[in-house]
Write an enzyme that holds these catalytic residues in place. Structure first.
Site, PDB file in Angstrom:
ATOM      1  N   HIS A   1       2.051  -1.227  -2.199  1.00  0.00           N
ATOM      2  CA  HIS A   1       0.367  -1.320  -3.027  1.00  0.00           C
ATOM      3  C   HIS A   1      -1.056  -1.527  -2.341  1.00  0.00           C
ATOM      4  CE1 HIS A   1      -1.922  -3.451  -6.516  1.00  0.00           C
ATOM      5  NE2 HIS A   1      -1.798  -1.863  -6.574  1.00  0.00           N
TER       6      HIS A   1
ATOM      7  N   GLU B   1      -1.286   1.485  -0.468  1.00  0.00           N
ATOM      8  CA  GLU B   1      -2.008   2.825  -1.168  1.00  0.00           C
ATOM      9  C   GLU B   1      -3.708   2.772  -1.231  1.00  0.00           C
ATOM     10  OE1 GLU B   1      -3.265   2.354  -5.799  1.00  0.00           O
ATOM     11  OE2 GLU B   1      -0.590   2.054  -5.717  1.00  0.00           O
ATOM     12  N   HIS B   2      -4.109   1.053  -1.695  1.00  0.00           N
ATOM     13  CA  HIS B   2      -5.348   0.894  -1.684  1.00  0.00           C
ATOM     14  C   HIS B   2      -6.179   1.452  -0.881  1.00  0.00           C
ATOM     15  CE1 HIS B   2      -6.486  -1.661  -5.613  1.00  0.00           C
ATOM     16  NE2 HIS B   2      -4.572  -1.321  -5.512  1.00  0.00           N
TER      17      HIS B   2
ATOM     18  N   GLU C   1      -6.019  -8.374  -9.070  1.00  0.00           N
ATOM     19  CA  GLU C   1      -5.273  -6.996  -9.525  1.00  0.00           C
ATOM     20  C   GLU C   1      -3.843  -7.991 -10.338  1.00  0.00           C
ATOM     21  OE1 GLU C   1      -3.177  -2.551  -9.342  1.00  0.00           O
ATOM     22  OE2 GLU C   1      -5.052  -3.144  -8.627  1.00  0.00           O
TER      23      GLU C   1
END
Length: 467
Positions: A72, A75-76, A152
């Site tokens: 993840h 991904e950012h 997040e």
């Protein structure tokens, strides 16, 4: 997450096929570039719009122990720049052209997509191909983006008691499988992620021969082939992508139980999961039976078996549900949730649930309800053909998880071929108390009364996806 070389041969050889699903009017084409990139083209000429999705066959379940959240995190970072593209330029360009873009990470894949006018496809394909192999992460970018994923986690998990319970329940369900680790990562491991970790993940998994391109909308197969050969074709494949061999679950010898208390819980509830068979390429029968079982038991708040027995007949609960998502490389879960009535304790609700399941296993399926569920599922499969984005996601998720185009198109027939006997056989095999994980979610002892009209919520226990 929301945020606004191998030389190509002159004549490229494609492994190609074109197939049409019985429930689908528009053709679906499938080809593979010489560098290993798989591509699916779904034609839909009703509007001049196109969706491009790139799915990488790498997700949270492929992470090294101790590096949770790296899929993840990368991904950012993929929204940073390349040698020819400034940080954030892709999203800004898509927005300036009236489109939208995003990305998401799950256990088995990471995907990136854009939705835009069809005549802008060359523009976004060029940019997506550029970051597949040429990502640049500056010393400042990686620290800033690490703070973003930690924020997040604060927002999506740490501030949500249902999400926190869901993490604990998955960890109890999966003793050995990486599916027991949250996609977003454990906080202490996220805090230790570095730029080198992100680059190592990127170079290990992000390559054309580990990706699936899906283009859906107002395009033709020939158009997409030409553009894919131009932009993705020159990218070098990787020779050392590791096989997807994950640790597997040992046999469960006893039921597992947990109690989660949190002052923020508005309404107590009971959650139960069973380790369940996943959909498998070429063999989707059991998964199809479990899909129908979930709909029968808890797919409808008014007519499902558990709703009728627990909510309307007995009054022991105000809500009951069941869920199953078989699209998983390894064993998945079948989940049941019950929210008891105000004067019913969680142990009493569990007793009522066990009685309802036992009665279902004894009496079997009402034929009229079974036919109604089959009709509803078939209708849903047909209606999805009108959603270009949903179709792109269906094919991308499947191919990134090891399925074929034929498996995707055979799924509706697999569902329709299931008999009531198949469903009951799957239920008897599944609903073994010794194979279950049961959790109570309760309000803390010193919690203030919940606000008036607080909406009851239960966590989704299916496949976790983090944007």
């Amino acid at each position: 997450m929301l945020r606004a070389s191998l030389a190509a041969a002159t004549a490229v050889l494609f492994v190609t096929s074109a197939v049409v699903s019985p429930a689908q009017a528009d053709p679906v084409s499938h080809f593979t570039l010489p560098n290993g990139l798989e591509a699916v083209v779904i034609e839909d000429h009703r509007a001049p719009v196109v969706v491009q999705m790139v799915w990488y066959k790498a997700g949270a379940a492929d992470e090294m122990r101790g590096k949770s959240g790296i899929a993840h995190y990368l991904e950012h970072l993929m929204f940073k720049g390349t040698d020819t593209m400034a940080a954030g330029e892709l999203s800004k360009t898509v927005a300036a052209n009236g489109g939208s873009d995003n990305a998401f990470t799950s256990y088995d894949y990471t995907a990136y997509y854009q939705r835009i006018a069809a005549d802008r496809l060359p523009l976004i394909m060029k940019m997506e191909a550029d970051r597949m192999r040429h990502l640049k992460i500056s010393p400042d970018d990686w620290k800033t983006e690490r703070d973003v994923i930690l924020a997040e986690r604060n927002q999506r998990t740490d501030s949500d008691p249902g999400a926190l319970f869901g993490e604990q329940a998955r960890a109890a369900q999966y003793l050995n499988s990486p599916y027991g680790t949250p996609v977003i990562g454990w906080r202490q491991e996220m805090e230790a992620l570095t730029r080198d970790d992100a680059l190592a993940w990127y170079h290990r998994f992000y390559a054309p021969n580990n990706a699936v391109l899906v283009v859906a909308g107002d395009v033709t197969e020939d158009e997409v082939k030409t553009l894919a050969e131009e932009y993705y074709g020159p990218l070098e494949p990787s020779a050392d992508i590791p096989p997807r061999m994950r640790p597997q679950e040992p046999p469960q010898r006893a039921e597992r139980r947990l109690v989660y208390r949190d002052d923020r819980v508005a309404q107590p509830y009971l959650s139960r999961t069973y380790l369940a068979t996943e959909r498998n390429p070429g063999d989707q029968k059991t998964a199809a039976a479990l899909t129908i079982l979930a709909e029968l038991l808890g797919g409808n708040a008014q007519t499902s078996v558990l709703s009728r027995k627990l909510v309307f007949d007995k009054g022991d609960a105000i809500y009951a549900s069941a869920g199953y998502d078989g699209m998983s490389i390894d064993k998945t879960t079948f989940s049941i949730g019950v929210m008891p009535a105000a004067d019913v304790s969680l142990p009493e609700a569990e007793t009522a649930l066990d009685a309802a399941l036992a009665e279902f296993l004894k009496t079997g399926i009402d034929p009229a309800q079974f036919e109604r569920i089959r009709t509803q599922i078939r209708a849903g499969e047909i209606y999805e053909q009108d959603d270009t984005m949903a179709l792109a996601q269906r094919y991308g998720e499947a191919l990134a998880s090891g399925f074929s185009v034929e498996d995707v198109q055979g799924w509706p027939d697999a569902l329709m071929s299931v008999t009531a006997d198949d469903v009951m056989a799957a239920a008897r095999d599944l609903l073994n108390p010794d194979d279950s994980v049961t959790g109570y979610v309760e309000r803390g002892a010193n919690a203030p009364p919940p606000p008036a009209g607080a909406a009851p919520e239960m966590p989704a226990m299916g496949a976790e996806v983090t944007q």
